[in-house]
Design an enzyme around this catalytic site. Structure first.
Site, mmCIF file in Angstrom:
data_model
loop_
_atom_site.group_PDB
_atom_site.id
_atom_site.type_symbol
_atom_site.label_atom_id
_atom_site.label_comp_id
_atom_site.label_asym_id
_atom_site.label_seq_id
_atom_site.Cartn_x
_atom_site.Cartn_y
_atom_site.Cartn_z
ATOM 1 N N GLY A 86 12.607 -11.095 3.862
ATOM 2 C CA GLY A 86 13.090 -12.316 4.493
ATOM 3 C C GLY A 86 12.011 -12.870 5.419
ATOM 4 O O GLY A 86 10.987 -13.360 4.956
ATOM 5 N N SER A 153 7.270 -7.476 1.212
ATOM 6 C CA SER A 153 7.325 -8.873 1.639
ATOM 7 C C SER A 153 7.399 -8.913 3.170
ATOM 8 O O SER A 153 6.562 -8.312 3.837
ATOM 9 C CB SER A 153 8.512 -9.569 0.965
ATOM 10 O OG SER A 153 8.453 -10.962 1.108
#
Length: 358
Positions: A86, A153
């Site tokens: 996120g 990520s």
């Protein structure tokens, strides 16, 4: 001078350098895409947590973040913490399956405002360094001395920030799709770069934004996602979320596109992501790759898995020069998502390796 050698029956190419450098493995593409072949190392079977709980963090006299966490695997196993992406993405039951449940004590938690943590989609008292403190609070709450840290990520960003703040608390790092929140990375994905590779999805992404404000898409979305009108916020959240879902795999996933249409997920994902990116991650540009930062973690065994066609977080190769000591595996037929076959396989091989060695 580079030396190329072929190792083993899988046709693995290893690039070695005469001076200290990451170990770089290029996993050779077969005649058919790896994405259409079964993994040589399958995900571990689905399991259920044996413990669920809440980490209550009082951010002020009137504001509390209640963070959901769960523990699965074996109670006396080697501890590993999974840091989701996120920011705002939340954890998924399948995330447990990257780890051998007969060897690991598997800890997953939803970061501030994400998943089952409350208040949902909240950006109040929500910064990189707040999350770093939360990871450490969770370690202390669970009575863990040192643990393996796994993140992809944004999860890799948080893993790096945590490791550089608490380097003595890590056994190893397993990272996927390294993201260091530099301005150049944000510009490539949200302004000018990936737009040329996914033009039809780019048109969807820019549609909610007034043409006069498209010179700074992160700022334009910040305004939309903070709108007083729920309809405006929701439309912007779904468009922002779809852009990432549509570009995360080499082959676009309809399941991921459908997830971007879920109101609760889209609002948390978009609002929190944009909040961080609008604020430059609450750190100096390039801070995580500065020599003084990397020097703190160079001793930590680190394995990085990177999709060749990762347009969301294409930073792993740039990280190799300042870092020099990590093992880099490049998957030739994968994008950004951990749910791609070649990336799944190498992440599981990495977690199997570190639990035995460290």
């Amino acid at each position: 001078m580079l030396t190329l050698s072929r190792v083993g029956f899988r046709g693995r190419l290893v690039i070695s350098h005469p001076r200290p450098h990451p170990s770089i493995s290029l996993h050779k593409r077969s005649q058919r895409s790896q994405s259409h072949l079964p993994c040589s190392r399958a995900m571990y079977p689905p399991i259920e947590p044996f413990e669920k709980g809440r980490l209550e963090v009082r951010a002020s006299s009137t504001f509390i973040h209640s963070l959901y966490y769960e523990i699965s695997g074996i109670k006396n196993g080697v501890p590993v913490v999974f840091l989701h992406g996120g920011p705002g993405g939340g954890v998924d039951p399948k995330d447990r399956q990257f780890f051998d449940p007969e060897k690991y004590k598997i800890i997953l938690f939803d970061q501030r405002g994400a998943g089952k943590s409350t208040p949902s989609a909240s950006t109040e008292y929500n910064t990189t360094w707040d999350l770093v403190a939360d990871v450490e609070r969770l370690r202390e709450k669970l009575g863990i001395e040192k643990w393996h840290v796994f993140g992809g990520s944004w999860g890799s960003t948080l893993a790096l920030a945590y490791a550089q703040t608490h380097p003595t608390r890590l056994r190893s790092l397993v990272l996927r799709g390294i993201f260091t929140l530099r301005k150049s990375e944000l510009k490539f994905f949200y302004q000018d770069g990936a737009s040329h590779l996914f033009p039809e999805e780019w048109d969807r992404y820019i549609a909610p934004v007034d043409p006069s404000k498209r010179h700074d898409m992160v700022a334009a979305y910040h305004e939309l996602l903070d709108s007083k009108e729920e309809k405006t916020r929701l439309r912007a959240a779904k468009a922002w979320s779809r852009w990432e879902m549509a570009t995360s795999k080499l082959y676009v996933s309809e399941d991921m596109l459908r997830r971007a249409e879920e109101d609760t997920f889209a609002l948390a994902f978009a609002r929190i992501e944009n909040h961080y990116f609008f604020s430059d991650g609450f750190m100096r540009d390039g801070q995580l790759l500065e020599e003084q930062s990397i020097a703190k973690i160079r001793h930590i065994p680190t394995i990085v898995v990177q999709g060749r066609y990762d347009v969301v977080c294409p930073t792993a190769w740039e990280a190799k020069e300042p870092w020099r000591s990590f093992k880099l595996n490049i998957v030739p037929d994968a994008g950004h998502s951990s749910r791609e076959a070649g990336i799944e396989r190498l992440l599981i091989e990495a977690t199997d390796e570190v639990v035995e060695r460290y």
